[in-house]
Design a protein around this motif. Structure first.
Motif, PDB file in Angstrom:
ATOM      1  N   VAL A 272       0.648  -1.120   0.027  1.00  0.00           N
ATOM      2  CA  VAL A 272       0.147   0.115   0.258  1.00  0.00           C
ATOM      3  C   VAL A 272       0.783   1.223  -0.029  1.00  0.00           C
ATOM      4  O   VAL A 272       0.771   2.158  -0.745  1.00  0.00           O
ATOM      5  N   LEU A 278       1.750  -3.388   4.959  1.00  0.00           N
ATOM      6  CA  LEU A 278       0.425  -3.561   4.795  1.00  0.00           C
ATOM      7  C   LEU A 278       0.290  -3.716   3.070  1.00  0.00           C
ATOM      8  O   LEU A 278       0.972  -2.871   2.254  1.00  0.00           O
ATOM      9  N   HIS A 280      -1.991  -4.908  -0.587  1.00  0.00           N
ATOM     10  CA  HIS A 280      -3.189  -4.673  -1.531  1.00  0.00           C
ATOM     11  C   HIS A 280      -3.067  -6.317  -2.125  1.00  0.00           C
ATOM     12  O   HIS A 280      -2.076  -6.869  -2.387  1.00  0.00           O
ATOM     13  N   CYS A 301      -6.983  -5.707   1.931  1.00  0.00           N
ATOM     14  CA  CYS A 301      -5.693  -5.295   2.367  1.00  0.00           C
ATOM     15  C   CYS A 301      -5.121  -6.756   3.405  1.00  0.00           C
ATOM     16  O   CYS A 301      -6.174  -7.032   4.127  1.00  0.00           O
ATOM     17  N   GLU A 321      -9.145  -1.326   1.560  1.00  0.00           N
ATOM     18  CA  GLU A 321      -8.383  -0.226   1.164  1.00  0.00           C
ATOM     19  C   GLU A 321      -9.015   1.001   1.289  1.00  0.00           C
ATOM     20  O   GLU A 321      -8.371   2.089   1.762  1.00  0.00           O
ATOM     21  N   LEU A 324      -8.932   2.601   4.926  1.00  0.00           N
ATOM     22  CA  LEU A 324      -7.773   2.914   5.589  1.00  0.00           C
ATOM     23  C   LEU A 324      -7.752   4.444   6.207  1.00  0.00           C
ATOM     24  O   LEU A 324      -8.466   5.119   5.598  1.00  0.00           O
ATOM     25  N   ALA A 333      -5.094   0.073   9.149  1.00  0.00           N
ATOM     26  CA  ALA A 333      -6.176  -0.718   8.706  1.00  0.00           C
ATOM     27  C   ALA A 333      -7.110  -1.296  10.038  1.00  0.00           C
ATOM     28  O   ALA A 333      -6.794  -1.065  11.118  1.00  0.00           O
TER      29      ALA A 333
END
Length: 417
Positions: A272, A278, A280, A301, A321, A324, A333
């Motif tokens: 991310v 973190l 995707h 995520c 996502e 966030l 998250a």
């Protein structure tokens, strides 16, 4: 199915998508970019239409549906009828901890969002050429010979005694239908925890027969909710991770460790932000023959055991996502806040962070026992939220936090809304 080291589709995937309009530019360039939901929706359904898909729609072998949504827009997709259900059944029948209940012919009783129940009722009404009833009857809530839906109310915290007694009677009916007295409970973890709370409050334990296996698969299940369920059940409690458009991709074992279930799929993890740990999820899947997805950003995520982008090392699916929260130390998250809450007190049930500004927030919470946290826990949690988000935080103990209109809880409310 494997993806290339650079994420590009292999020759067999390219052969499956070569006639689909949305992929024409990628095929011409020889490079497939990440596919976002907005791109899927742009020009839909013409950007997916092929003669084979048109024929499948005419024959009833494909259908239009909407993806599920919590705090984000729902997306229209095309898939085979009962696509997600069949993915669930395949996984249930193969899962090492619960396949015995599949093979034994257990009925599947589903305790989840009212939207899921209403979807089943609409499907059944359409088959009869009728409009769905506002209060679905038992026959309206049966998806197939094996699966039956229980919940007819939006907010499980507001179930009345009559609601709970009806659901317990329907669960008992499923149990009695099996020669060994078994049934399989499919649920949202939150909904099952609320049911247990109501059973305890009204002394209905004699009317409740525990299931032989449990799957929670509809939304993020907080660590404290999972602990609470484990305190009440001796059977395996399994988490499934997936989506309407993809089917199921990962499953947990009864100890909570995740394992890939990637038939006709490949997964990439993309950071991310650099250094956040973190990731995707980017998925290539031909499991849905009518809408194969190449390098599709699912919007989910995850975090891994060692912070590396290895899907086999995923330890937590930690939220969406689009939900966030930005902080001075990077994106936060849902799973990050949940891990903090669970480390301070196992008594917190539902919690929601209200972001008032870049400097202030309020953490609203309910507890399993109805009592506020002890002062030292309040202080520890307020300090932890400040460390995590960069915002001063006060705690707000509530008797009730309303569920969202989707039938799922929102962990984050921005600007006090």
């Amino acid at each position: 199915m494997k993806v290339s080291p650079d994420g590009q589709p292999t020759a067999d995937v390219i052969a499956r998508v070569k006639d689909i309009p949305i992929y024409r530019d990628a095929l011409a360039r020889g490079h497939f970019p990440v596919l976002d939901k907005a791109e899927i929706a742009r020009g839909f359904p013409d950007n997916w239409m092929t003669p084979a898909l048109a024929a499948a729609l005419d024959a009833g072998e494909a259908e239009f549906v909407l993806s599920t949504g919590t705090n984000h827009a729902r997306m229209q997709i095309i898939r085979p009828p009962y696509f997600l259900l069949k993915s669930y059944y395949r996984l249930w029948s193969a899962h090492p901890d619960i396949k015995e209940t599949w093979e034994a012919g257990c009925r599947r009783v589903s305790l989840t969002t009212v939207l899921a129940t209403e979807h089943v009722a609409r499907v059944n009404a359409k088959k009869r050429g009728e409009e769905p009833r506002p209060d679905p009857r038992p026959e309206d809530r049966r998806l197939d010979a094996r699966t039956f839906y229980l919940n007819t109310r939006l907010d499980p915290a507001l179930w009345e005694r009559a609601d709970v007694e009806r659901m317990l009677a329907e669960m008992e009916e499923a149990r009695q239908a099996h020669p060994r007295g078994w049934y399989h409970l499919d649920c949202s973890g939150y909904h099952l925890a609320h049911l247990l709370q109501k059973i305890s409050r009204w002394g209905l334990w004699d009317a409740f027969s525990p299931p032989a296996s449990i799957v929670h698969a509809y939304e993020f299940t907080p660590v404290n909710v999972r602990r609470y369920l484990q305190q009440h059940f001796a059977c395996p409690i399994i988490d499934l991770f997936g989506s309407t458009e993809l089917g199921y991709l990962f499953y947990s074992d009864r100890r909570g460790r995740y394992h890939p279930y990637l038939d006709d799929m490949g997964v990439e993890l993309a950071p991310v932000t650099e250094g956040s740990g973190l990731f995707h999820l980017i998925v290539t899947s031909v499991r849905n023959p009518h809408m194969p997805l190449v390098r599709y950003r699912s919007g989910d995520c995850a975090r891994t055991l060692d912070g590396t982008p290895d899907p086999a090392k995923i330890t937590q699916f930690c939220g969406r996502e689009k939900e966030l929260l930005e902080s001075p130390s990077g994106p936060v998250a849902q799973g990050d806040l949940d891990a903090l809450v669970g480390s301070v007190s196992p008594q917190v049930f539902v919690h929601q962070l209200r972001v008032l500004s870049a400097a202030e927030a309020v953490l609203a919470y309910t507890t399993f026992d109805g009592r506020p946290l002890a002062p030292q826990q309040v202080a520890a949690l307020g300090h932890g939220v400040r460390e995590l988000t960069g915002r001063r935080c006060v705690l707000d103990h509530r008797d009730h936090i309303a569920i969202g209109k989707s039938g799922k809880y929102a962990w984050l409310a921005r600007d006090g809304k």
